[in-house]
Design a protein around this motif. Sequence first.
Motif, PDB file in Angstrom:
ATOM      1  N   THR A 126       0.823  -1.214   0.000  1.00  0.00           N
ATOM      2  CA  THR A 126       0.000   0.000   0.000  1.00  0.00           C
ATOM      3  C   THR A 126       0.855   1.261   0.000  1.00  0.00           C
ATOM      4  OG1 THR A 126      -1.286  -1.259   1.590  1.00  0.00           O
ATOM      5  CG2 THR A 126      -2.036   0.950   1.159  1.00  0.00           C
ATOM      6  N   LEU A 200     -10.730  -9.992  -0.482  1.00  0.00           N
ATOM      7  CA  LEU A 200     -11.363 -10.865  -1.482  1.00  0.00           C
ATOM      8  C   LEU A 200     -11.457 -12.322  -1.061  1.00  0.00           C
ATOM      9  CD1 LEU A 200     -12.565 -11.102  -4.355  1.00  0.00           C
ATOM     10  CD2 LEU A 200     -10.248 -11.548  -5.182  1.00  0.00           C
ATOM     11  N   ASN A 216     -19.529  -9.713  -4.288  1.00  0.00           N
ATOM     12  CA  ASN A 216     -19.687  -8.464  -5.048  1.00  0.00           C
ATOM     13  C   ASN A 216     -18.341  -8.141  -5.683  1.00  0.00           C
ATOM     14  OD1 ASN A 216     -22.429  -7.888  -4.255  1.00  0.00           O
ATOM     15  ND2 ASN A 216     -21.600  -7.473  -2.208  1.00  0.00           N
ATOM     16  N   ARG A 231      -4.315  -8.132  -8.669  1.00  0.00           N
ATOM     17  CA  ARG A 231      -3.442  -8.081  -7.505  1.00  0.00           C
ATOM     18  C   ARG A 231      -2.454  -9.242  -7.526  1.00  0.00           C
ATOM     19  NH1 ARG A 231      -5.888  -4.106  -7.552  1.00  0.00           N
ATOM     20  NH2 ARG A 231      -6.859  -2.891  -5.849  1.00  0.00           N
ATOM     21  N   ASP A 295      -9.486   1.835  -4.429  1.00  0.00           N
ATOM     22  CA  ASP A 295      -8.853   0.708  -5.147  1.00  0.00           C
ATOM     23  C   ASP A 295      -8.014   1.213  -6.314  1.00  0.00           C
ATOM     24  OD1 ASP A 295      -9.621  -1.406  -3.650  1.00  0.00           O
ATOM     25  OD2 ASP A 295     -11.347  -1.957  -4.858  1.00  0.00           O
TER      26      ASP A 295
HETATM   27  C1  WQD Z   1      -8.365  -7.236  -3.817  1.00  0.00           C
HETATM   28  C2  WQD Z   1      -9.188  -7.048  -5.090  1.00  0.00           C
HETATM   29  C3  WQD Z   1     -10.917  -5.417  -4.893  1.00  0.00           C
HETATM   30  C4  WQD Z   1     -13.280  -7.678  -1.956  1.00  0.00           C
HETATM   31  C5  WQD Z   1      -5.672  -4.672   1.012  1.00  0.00           C
HETATM   32  C6  WQD Z   1      -4.700  -3.750   1.699  1.00  0.00           C
HETATM   33  C7  WQD Z   1      -3.358  -4.402   1.757  1.00  0.00           C
HETATM   34  C8  WQD Z   1      -3.477  -5.731   2.453  1.00  0.00           C
HETATM   35  C9  WQD Z   1      -4.444  -6.610   1.677  1.00  0.00           C
HETATM   36  C10 WQD Z   1      -3.186  -5.931   4.823  1.00  0.00           C
HETATM   37  C11 WQD Z   1      -9.497  -5.590  -5.392  1.00  0.00           C
HETATM   38  C12 WQD Z   1     -11.500  -6.815  -5.129  1.00  0.00           C
HETATM   39  C13 WQD Z   1     -12.293  -7.293  -2.836  1.00  0.00           C
HETATM   40  C14 WQD Z   1     -14.586  -7.949  -2.448  1.00  0.00           C
HETATM   41  C15 WQD Z   1     -13.844  -7.435  -4.677  1.00  0.00           C
HETATM   42  N1  WQD Z   1      -3.925  -5.555   3.782  1.00  0.00           N
HETATM   43  N2  WQD Z   1     -12.569  -7.177  -4.165  1.00  0.00           N
HETATM   44  N3  WQD Z   1     -14.821  -7.814  -3.794  1.00  0.00           N
HETATM   45  O1  WQD Z   1      -7.449  -3.866  -1.324  1.00  0.00           O
HETATM   46  O2  WQD Z   1      -5.741  -5.130  -2.766  1.00  0.00           O
HETATM   47  O3  WQD Z   1      -5.302  -4.826  -0.341  1.00  0.00           O
HETATM   48  O4  WQD Z   1      -5.684  -5.936   1.651  1.00  0.00           O
HETATM   49  O5  WQD Z   1      -2.114  -6.464   4.848  1.00  0.00           O
HETATM   50  O6  WQD Z   1      -2.473  -3.582   2.473  1.00  0.00           O
HETATM   51  O7  WQD Z   1      -4.588  -2.565   0.945  1.00  0.00           O
HETATM   52  O8  WQD Z   1      -7.114  -6.370  -1.063  1.00  0.00           O
HETATM   53  O9  WQD Z   1      -8.622  -8.305  -1.020  1.00  0.00           O
HETATM   54  O10 WQD Z   1      -9.538  -6.027  -0.366  1.00  0.00           O
HETATM   55  O11 WQD Z   1      -9.015  -6.514  -2.767  1.00  0.00           O
HETATM   56  O12 WQD Z   1     -14.085  -7.320  -5.881  1.00  0.00           O
HETATM   57  O13 WQD Z   1     -15.545  -8.301  -1.693  1.00  0.00           O
HETATM   58  O14 WQD Z   1     -10.428  -7.704  -4.924  1.00  0.00           O
HETATM   59  O15 WQD Z   1     -11.646  -4.428  -5.624  1.00  0.00           O
HETATM   60  O16 WQD Z   1      -9.474  -5.428  -6.800  1.00  0.00           O
HETATM   61  P1  WQD Z   1      -6.456  -4.959  -1.476  1.00  0.00           P
HETATM   62  P2  WQD Z   1      -8.630  -6.830  -1.232  1.00  0.00           P
END
Ligand code: WQD
Length: 342
Positions: A126, A200, A216, A231, A295
């Motif tokens: 991040t 996710l 979602n 990711r 995001d």
């Molecule tokens: C991944 C992708 C969402 C949930 C964050 C923090 C990072 C680390 C990991 C702590 C994105 C999409 C997600 C959902 C979706 N945290 N998504 N539906 O935001 O990349 O990273 O978590 O160590 O520091 O920033 O992870 O898993 O939330 O999202 O579509 O219900 O999945 O839009 O593209 P993120 P994430």
Amino acid sequence: MKVLVTGGLGFIGSHTVIKLIEAGHQVVIIDNLFNSKPDVVDRIDKIVGVKPKVFIQDVCDKDKLMEIFKAEKPDAVIHFAGYKAVGESCQKPLMYYRNNIDSALSVLECMMENECKNLVFSSSATIYGETDKMPITELSPRKEATNPYGQTKVMIERIIEDVCKVNPDFNAALLRYFNPIGAHPSGLLGEDPNGLPNNLLPYINKVATGELDHLNVFGNDYPTVDGTGVRDYIHVLDLAKGHVLALKKLENGCGLFVCNLGTGKGTSVLEMVSAYEKATGVKIKYEIKPRRAGDVAESYAATNKAKEELGFECDYTILDACKHGYEFQKANKVELKCTKNN
Ligand code: WQD
């Protein structure tokens, strides 16, 4: 070495404790149970046959932390303890700044006052903020994070760098995680966040076990392979192994060491859904929704520094992580149901 692991009962912390013990280190855990459960130490014991000493303690309480340092005399600290929900941090910034910065300052001050010279810090991708140059290398600039959680990581990295500048014999590894996923193959350890998952994979796990109806998908209009977010998903056991390798580098005296921990491969949300269905045989229902604030379209790691300087390579695939995560969720869901019926 004798390693003090703050947040050692948490998702990444507990898997790292397993790898540390398997590598022959002695482990002492400090955890305040904010986002973990006390029985994790029994599960660690079941997996590796060693039950580490645990202090149920808030790392922000410097006096209590100092007592532990004086009693345990650790050679190194791996600092995981901290709040980590991106969305929550936007709603409660002060709670995040107070807790995450205070805990880091307590750890550093106790290390300085007890001649403990080796620190591994749990940082995050991040800190790179919005960047369109993929893969992301360690030379990519550290930017203002898009949320208070990420900003605490930016600030703590800066604090550690400044400490290293005036303490040449202090060794610190800043490990920038991409997206940790999966669980221990035994089904005994995994990620089971309290409440509705933000991330996710824990969300998909709950859809797969029927706890949630559908996933979602936040946006399918990104400039990516299929329009959904991309990711770099790394198995939590590979991430844990990276910490053991970083500790070895600190032991040889390296000063400040900054490194990405990822697979080097980007996976979209829809590709992850297909991988999960392939790994588990479970259909994952999903609906396309608008983008989620904060995001970025794409984020995946350049991994050559980890490979060249740590000898780091991943052992597990995305399919392994999906399978292990699902098995853990199934086992825990059954347990939770039994508890509810008692
Ligand atoms: C991944 C992708 C969402 C949930 C964050 C923090 C990072 C680390 C990991 C702590 C994105 C999409 C997600 C959902 C979706 N945290 N998504 N539906 O935001 O990349 O990273 O978590 O160590 O520091 O920033 O992870 O898993 O939330 O999202 O579509 O219900 O999945 O839009 O593209 P993120 P994430």
